[in-house]
Structures are given as structure tokens and as C-alpha cells.
Enzyme design. Sequence first.
Site, PDB file in Angstrom:
ATOM      1  N   GLU A 196      -4.413 -11.692  -3.945  1.00  0.00           N
ATOM      2  CA  GLU A 196      -5.248 -10.942  -2.635  1.00  0.00           C
ATOM      3  C   GLU A 196      -6.409 -10.123  -3.180  1.00  0.00           C
ATOM      4  O   GLU A 196      -6.611  -9.715  -4.252  1.00  0.00           O
ATOM      5  CB  GLU A 196      -4.249  -9.914  -2.345  1.00  0.00           C
ATOM      6  CG  GLU A 196      -4.879  -9.075  -0.998  1.00  0.00           C
ATOM      7  CD  GLU A 196      -3.951  -8.265  -0.346  1.00  0.00           C
ATOM      8  OE1 GLU A 196      -3.800  -8.297   0.922  1.00  0.00           O
ATOM      9  OE2 GLU A 196      -3.409  -7.245  -1.048  1.00  0.00           O
ATOM     10  N   GLY A 332      -2.096  -0.921  -7.823  1.00  0.00           N
ATOM     11  CA  GLY A 332      -0.816  -0.181  -7.877  1.00  0.00           C
ATOM     12  C   GLY A 332       0.159  -1.247  -7.861  1.00  0.00           C
ATOM     13  O   GLY A 332       1.302  -1.268  -8.909  1.00  0.00           O
ATOM     14  N   MET A 334       1.341  -5.380  -5.828  1.00  0.00           N
ATOM     15  CA  MET A 334       0.990  -6.436  -4.900  1.00  0.00           C
ATOM     16  C   MET A 334       2.039  -6.891  -4.088  1.00  0.00           C
ATOM     17  O   MET A 334       3.068  -7.313  -4.614  1.00  0.00           O
ATOM     18  CB  MET A 334       0.373  -7.397  -5.481  1.00  0.00           C
ATOM     19  CG  MET A 334       0.003  -8.750  -4.616  1.00  0.00           C
ATOM     20  SD  MET A 334      -1.197  -8.279  -3.269  1.00  0.00           S
ATOM     21  CE  MET A 334      -0.790  -9.577  -2.116  1.00  0.00           C
ATOM     22  N   ASN A 336       3.202  -9.991  -2.941  1.00  0.00           N
ATOM     23  CA  ASN A 336       3.588 -11.152  -2.856  1.00  0.00           C
ATOM     24  C   ASN A 336       5.028 -11.504  -2.282  1.00  0.00           C
ATOM     25  O   ASN A 336       6.023 -10.840  -2.935  1.00  0.00           O
ATOM     26  CB  ASN A 336       3.709 -11.724  -4.343  1.00  0.00           C
ATOM     27  CG  ASN A 336       2.475 -11.355  -5.149  1.00  0.00           C
ATOM     28  OD1 ASN A 336       1.221 -11.602  -4.601  1.00  0.00           O
ATOM     29  ND2 ASN A 336       2.553 -10.554  -6.119  1.00  0.00           N
ATOM     30  N   GLU A 368       5.535  -1.853  -0.687  1.00  0.00           N
ATOM     31  CA  GLU A 368       5.450  -3.283  -0.657  1.00  0.00           C
ATOM     32  C   GLU A 368       6.312  -3.904  -0.011  1.00  0.00           C
ATOM     33  O   GLU A 368       6.344  -4.948   0.666  1.00  0.00           O
ATOM     34  CB  GLU A 368       5.417  -3.341  -2.435  1.00  0.00           C
ATOM     35  CG  GLU A 368       4.426  -2.734  -3.279  1.00  0.00           C
ATOM     36  CD  GLU A 368       3.216  -3.082  -2.761  1.00  0.00           C
ATOM     37  OE1 GLU A 368       2.562  -4.027  -2.461  1.00  0.00           O
ATOM     38  OE2 GLU A 368       2.113  -2.117  -2.843  1.00  0.00           O
ATOM     39  N   HIS A 371       5.306  -4.351   3.530  1.00  0.00           N
ATOM     40  CA  HIS A 371       4.542  -5.578   3.756  1.00  0.00           C
ATOM     41  C   HIS A 371       5.508  -6.761   3.782  1.00  0.00           C
ATOM     42  O   HIS A 371       4.502  -7.811   4.271  1.00  0.00           O
ATOM     43  CB  HIS A 371       3.789  -5.879   2.398  1.00  0.00           C
ATOM     44  CG  HIS A 371       2.358  -4.976   2.508  1.00  0.00           C
ATOM     45  ND1 HIS A 371       1.614  -4.897   3.291  1.00  0.00           N
ATOM     46  CD2 HIS A 371       2.034  -4.075   1.517  1.00  0.00           C
ATOM     47  CE1 HIS A 371       0.596  -4.035   3.151  1.00  0.00           C
ATOM     48  NE2 HIS A 371       0.709  -3.658   1.897  1.00  0.00           N
ATOM     49  N   GLU A 390      -1.949  -2.611   5.810  1.00  0.00           N
ATOM     50  CA  GLU A 390      -1.919  -1.445   4.924  1.00  0.00           C
ATOM     51  C   GLU A 390      -1.783  -0.113   5.638  1.00  0.00           C
ATOM     52  O   GLU A 390      -0.979   0.878   5.098  1.00  0.00           O
ATOM     53  CB  GLU A 390      -3.231  -1.042   4.147  1.00  0.00           C
ATOM     54  CG  GLU A 390      -3.530  -2.402   3.321  1.00  0.00           C
ATOM     55  CD  GLU A 390      -2.588  -2.967   2.295  1.00  0.00           C
ATOM     56  OE1 GLU A 390      -1.715  -2.074   2.164  1.00  0.00           O
ATOM     57  OE2 GLU A 390      -2.616  -3.925   1.689  1.00  0.00           O
TER      58      GLU A 390
END
Length: 978
Positions: A196, A332, A334, A336, A368, A371, A390
Site C-alpha cells: 500500500e 505502524g 498494514m 494485508n 488493522e 480493515h 482509514e
Amino acid sequence: MEKIKALLIFAFLINSSLQNPLQSDDILAENKSRAEVKNWKINSGYYDEKSIKNGLNDDSTTYRLPNDTLPIRYDIYLKTDVDKSNFEFDGRVRIDVRAVEQTNTITLQYRDITISKVSLMNISTEEVLADELNFDYVLVYEFLKIELPSTLQVDDEVRLEITYNGTLKTNNAGFYRAYYTDVNETTVYYAVTQFESTDARHAFPCYDEPAIRAPIALQIQHDKTYSAYSNMPLFETIPVNGTEYVISKFDETPPVQTYLLAFLISPFEFVANNDSEIPQRILAKPTSIDNGDADFALSIADPIIKTLVNHFGVNYTLPKLDHAAITQFAAGAMENWGFVTYAERYLLATSTSSATARKNIIATMAHEDAHMFFGNLVAPHWWSDLWLNEGFATLYEYYIPHLLYPNDGWMESFRTGEINYSFGYDVLSRAAAVPMHNYVETPSAIDARFNSISYTKSGVVLNMFREALSDSTFTKGLTKYLNKMSFKAATPQDLFASIQDVLNEELPENNVNFDSIMSSWVYQAGYPLVSISRTQDGVLVLTQRRYPEGSNEVYSIPLSFATKAQPNFDKKTVSAWMLDQKVEVPQESYGMSGDDWIVLNVQQTGYYRVTYSSDLWKSLAKGLLENHNQFHLVNRRVLLSELMLGYSTLKELMATDVLEVLSYLVNENEYLLWTDARSALSSLNATLFGTELYPEYLDFVKSITKKQLELIGLEAIQDESASITNLRNQIKTLNCYALDEECLDHELQKLTAYKEDTQENPVPDFCSGFRNVNPTIYVYYLNEIAGNLQLPLRSRIVSSIGCSLDENLLRLTALIVEDSKNVITDTERTTIINNMLISSTVGFKVAFEYLERNVDQISTFRTNLGSYINTDDYSEKLDAMVVEALAESYITEINAEALRNSIMLNLEWQDKQFNEINEWFGNPAITTTSESSPPTTTSESSSPTTTEPSITTTPGSANGIVLSSLVIVVCTLVKLFN
């Protein structure tokens, strides 16, 4: 239930027992026209984006793919020898492609890889249609344009096979190398990814845009001593005959965006909870696993993802969820999909990790994991709406832990910390203060979208509507959005429509146009300041404008409020929609009468600031003094912030308004309120400093701090709570600054004891201890500096030595500072003089005389000079210094003008407010203060009583120190400093 209509634009509810605030009978809001909403979208670039082909591009863009073809599936093969410190890698990707328009080229994105061959195949038969296709690099746009042997028609499908090679990057982006040192002090290299926002194209040529997704099959060849990990479970490990290599082959992903693909090739180990419904692992370097550093993260992993699943009623889609601690990591963490990567500090907790560090791990994992739904399951159409990822992740990094740990203050932290940070960031003076939706195109501009607008502001705005509509209604809307848009790319309108659907289902005649309301926040920058006043007839007048300035922006504000008649600070749902710049409402509509108080923005759930008129502040001050606990803790903190907004920033209030409100602090026992109050008291201190009213101001500070300090004591007791300790620290500092003798004597005793034994005795408040210190102890601590004492004790002494109230000792210190040949550093000299300037009027006098002798330093101290000069006498002296400094180029014209203006404003403030403050303190009227010399307080005007003779000085002499019985001590001191 009472229904009021005001200017056809103000909708409100007055029945605090109403279960849902959006009943149609109570909403009389006139919706903004669709034309106004369209204007927001045009101005923010929205319609540029909506006109793109297939919802993805338009003819005017350049960095965007033409998207005349789309991927059906990727099959990726990679080979790495990172274990051997060989940082080259080889790759082959097969991309099944479908034409969505007639085309004779296929355009992909790539970065920093070398293409060796491109072939074209039939998907079903795998027949090679063209063994080597021609291709071009379009470097500036990072395009790989592949020429086809014949034109593809709409819906034609072909397979590209591309072989290439590259180098593992060193910038923590793309496919990159990382390392750690093992127990044998050997550097161990490994390979990992961070794609990203636009770095997947470094690992393989692809359609690297967030709206485009396809299943991905992945296999990686690597040394058998390493393991490979990725988004999906390992399907099989295939030995490569006769070599030390194996091929790790993974299950195929569901349709996924390229930036969410991730893989790790390393000797990492892990701890796992494979018996859970959602298997999770925490991966890290072997020593971290052996030391148990991953155990805390594993303990919270299952509760967090399950809470998210249960809250939204939407399943986690992948078969497992890994979390990997990476030693070199740019961000910080990600998100995935199925394989989240973290900087080590946000995933690993050692046995000595603080509670704050562990809370950071909880928050990061919750962010995370959120997300997995917002960003992964449902992606934004384009990076312009990164907030759809976000903003939700920021909100739920607090809200999910709040559901798990309801007594730990997660949402209170959100409503104060996050919103206040955004208030400071989201202003015109910052170039990044753009709308939540902001069109971007270049990779650098895309990266710049990962800022506090997309994260913090967006989370705050989303929470505002979660609270306004109720968590139940808002969450149902999100569930509908997630289900409807699963594995698709969404626009803000998809989100708005889902929430609107729920509103319509629950309240068929609600008359709320959520698209219009929410669009005023998404497509406009900034936030509103709501001003509220009360006329003599009892009419509440509310106006809004962008803060601190704007261009007639109007926001659809969900107002909430509490009043003296209905002090319900737990009712955070919308009480009124404010949809225009001004509204007038009789206060009786809110059950108010006379001088009743009102508080807007209950628990600061709304993203707007409030300024109250002076008479409303008087009502609030009365209510706070009568019973401050009837006001929610968050709102008490917000009121102090808004008090200073009206006083210091907007200049709408008088100092007496501030004093009136702060009087309630005599009963306040929450340390956070005292932390906030220190800002207000500091502002008053600076503006009254050196005036005839300064002693009375210090008496006021003593009066509001004494009661609580007597209740909790001057010193900590065994097993007392952290909140009591923090409260004492805040109040005692203020009480001692106000020269309370009991407080000063206590700290002097601690300072004296600390001199005797720094190991056994508690660390004193050095500044308070130095106030009435005798010369012997003072000189002892000066000698500690001369003796090259190291941090942190050295810095404590340096930053506090100027707090003394003994003018003679201060003069001695100033002379030592003036001697450039001794062991004091330049930074320490600045610290000592600055401390003198602000610690007392005695210290200011000595420091000012020092600057008169050292005019070349005036620019260094201009901030405190500009803040603490409040009399004509010092103003005239400073002006003479500025003239001299300008002549010698010691200060710039700009800084000189700013300094003069600051002092001029101080004097104007005195002219405007002095008499009113004087009367508030109960004194007879005084005509002016500016002609009087600034007196010192009684406590400051005389040297403290000690058994030691004091040092005297010859007035006006820079070197006129006449030594008495301390001559040996002082001579020794001077010798040490030279």
C-alpha cells in the site's frame, strides 16, 4: 413532545426520553438542495472521478490505467535467495485478462523491475498465441504497454505471461529486505512486502489500483531453512530435486486488490491459537517468540476479531489471520488481508512493557482488524476516498476495545484526544486541511492522502454520526453497506445509501437526507464553530462558521445539548439538526428559563467547537460552582478548552469570565481537569504578571488549590491511586507557584534532604524548593552544575535554578551565565534566563537587567519578553533595547515588529480589562496601571529568612557583588565555574 419550527431549517427534539431522535413528527429540517450537494462534489473533484470509464477513469487523467482490460486472475511465481544475502529476485506472473473495450494494447503498472519477456496464451487451451510481444515502458506513469498481435473485442479473454527480475528494496516499500541480529550476533536477512498504496507493481506487473481485484495464486521458491507466509494458508511445500530449495505454494485468494497481497520469506517462528474458529498466529523473530513477547498479542487476537464479527454481523472471509512483527517497517501496521504486518513495537510486548504500550498494541490490532471489513472486504473506488478505509479503522480502533474493556476509558480518550488533535490539524493554515474526499492521482499525492484528514478527522466525523443516529442505527447501516458491497469498490454514496435505507426502514417518514447531511462534511474542508448567545427576551441565537475562517461554508451539524432542567449528559443522540448559518429558538423550547445554563455538544461527540456569550458563561460558572459533578467529566474538560478559545483565541471574553468559571476548581478533584486548567491559569498569569493585581491573582490561585491539597496532603501515601498522585502533582505545582508558604516550606525541606541523599530521599519539585532556598543550599546545587553533573539531575537544576525569590542569588547566577568561559552550555544559559523571566517578578527583573547588558541575545528571549511585559515602564526599556538590537542586526525587522506588537496588545489588554478585574477582586476602582512600576509580591519582595547572611549587590553595577560571610563559598563557586 413539543414541535418547534425555526426559520424552516432547525430541527430539534425536546423530549429527552425519546428512544430515536429521528421521528418524522420531530424533524422539520429543510434539506439542502441537490444542487448545493453537487457543488460540493464538483469543487472537491468528485464529478471528475464519477465520469471515468467503467467508474474507474476518465480521458483527462494520466497516471490512471485506461482500464480497457481488467484482470480475471493472477498466478505469481517468485524466487529469492535472501537467506544468502543475495537481494536479487526472479519472477513470473500469468495474468488472465478480459477486454471491456475494443483494444490492441494491454496497459499494466510496474516499478523498478526489468521485463525480460512477454508472451500471449489462450486461457483454455494454453496455446501460445505470441511467444514474444512488443512492449514499451512509460516511465513517468510507470506503465507497461504491451502490444497485441490482433485487436481484442469486448469480453475476449487472453493470458499474459511476463518474466522479469528485480532487486529487494531498502526503503521498506514494495518487495524489500529486512534484517535482525540473532543470538550468535549474526545479521539475518529476510524478505517481506509493503504494497500500500502503489508498490505491488514492484513485485509483479499488475493492475495496481484499489478498485480492481482478482484472485491471486502465489508460489515462492526459497531456501528450505526459511519459511514463506502469505495471505492464504500454505497449500503445499514442494522440494526442488537436487537443491536446497523448496517451493511454498499457497491457496488461491478470493478476489483481492493488489495492494493487499503480502508475503514474508524468513526464519520467523510463531505462537498460534489454531483451536479457535478463526485460526490466528503471531509471527516474529525467534528470540521474540522464545521470550514470550508475542503472548500478549495472541491473548487479544481472538477477542478483537470476534468482537468485530459480532458487532457487524458480518463474517471474516478468509480461513486464517496472521500477525507478523517486522523489524524494519515504515508504518505502524498494514492490513494485508489475512496477513497483517506490524512494526515490532505495535505487536510485541516484553515483560517490562508499560500499560500504555500494551494499549497501543490493542488499538493497532483493532485498527488493522477493522480493515478486514473496511478496505479489504469493501474497497474504495479510488484513493480520493481513503477515508472509507482509514476513518472507520480509526473509529473502531477505539470502539472495539471499548466494547471489550468498557472501564478503561477508550471512547473518552477518543472524544478528547483524537478530536482535539483533529481540531488543530484541520485548519486553513495547513495545506493538508483538504476535504475528506480529495481527488489525487500521482503516487506521491496518493501517499499524501495517508494523513490526519483520512484517519483522525474521518474517524471523528463517523463517530459523530454514530452517536447522533445511535449506535444501533448506524451499525445496521454499516452492516447493510458491508453486505451489499462485499468484494466490490464503493463510493461515499454507497455508504450514505445504506444508512439512508436503515433510517427509512426504522422511521419511514423521517425526512432526513443523509447524503446531503454527510456530504457537507465529506466534500468540505474544516469544521464549524458554533456560537451561542441569549437575548434579553430569552431567545437562544446560534450561528455557525468555519473555524478559524472560511468561505461561507455551512455544515449540517447534529447538535446535542444538556441544560439545567435536563442535565442528561448521557443522551448523545441528535437533539437538533443545524442546517443553516443562523437560527433563533426560544429557550423555553429546551425547558430553560431565566439564567439557566446550557451545554452544547454532549461529551464532545460532535466535530464542532462552541463559543458561549459572557452571560451564558456566568450561568455555567454558577452551575459548576453549585455542583460540578452534574456536568460530565468530558464536558468539564471541553468547557475549559472552549473558555480559553473564547478568551485567548477569539478575544470575545473578559478575564473576569475566566476567573468566574475557574472559581469552581476549589471543588474539582479530577486531575485531568487540573491539567486543562493550568493552560487557562498560565494565560491569566502571563497577562497579570508584574501588574498591581498580580499578588491578588496569586492569592486566587492559592484559594482554589488549597482545599484539595489539604484533603490529599502534600506527600503521597502508601498504595494511593495514580489519579490522586497525578492530582497532587498538578495542584501542588500551582499552589507553590502561588507562593503558599506551607507548600514552599515542604518542598524546601525535600530539596534539603535530597542534597544529603539522592538515593533514599524523594525527588523534590526543584523550582518550588528553590523559591525560599538559603544561599548555602543554592550554591551547593550551582556547584553540582559546575561539577559536570550529568542528566537527569543536571537538567532539573538548570531548569529550576532561576525560580529563587532571592534577588541576590539570582544576580549571582546571571553573572555566572554571562561568563561564556565556564562549563554551562549555551542551551543551559538560555534555559536559566528563560526560567527567570517567567518564574517571578524578581526573576524577571534580574533577567531583564541581564538582557540590557547582553542586547545581542534579545531575539532568543523575545517570546517570553513579549508575553510577560505588561507595563509602560518595561515597554519603554524594551523599546530602547530593540532600537539598539536593530542597529546592530541582533534582531530582524520582522521579529522586532512582532515583539513590539505583542507588548502593545498586552498594554491594550490592561487598559481594557484591568479595572474590571480589579473590581472582581473586590478592590476600589483604579484609573490606570500603566504608569505604575510593577511591584513584586510580599513573598517576593524580601529575601527569605535564613541563618546565613545574604549576598548584597550594588544597584546598577554589572559586577558589583559584595561578599559577606559567604565569600569563601562564592569564591569557590566562581573558581569551579572557571
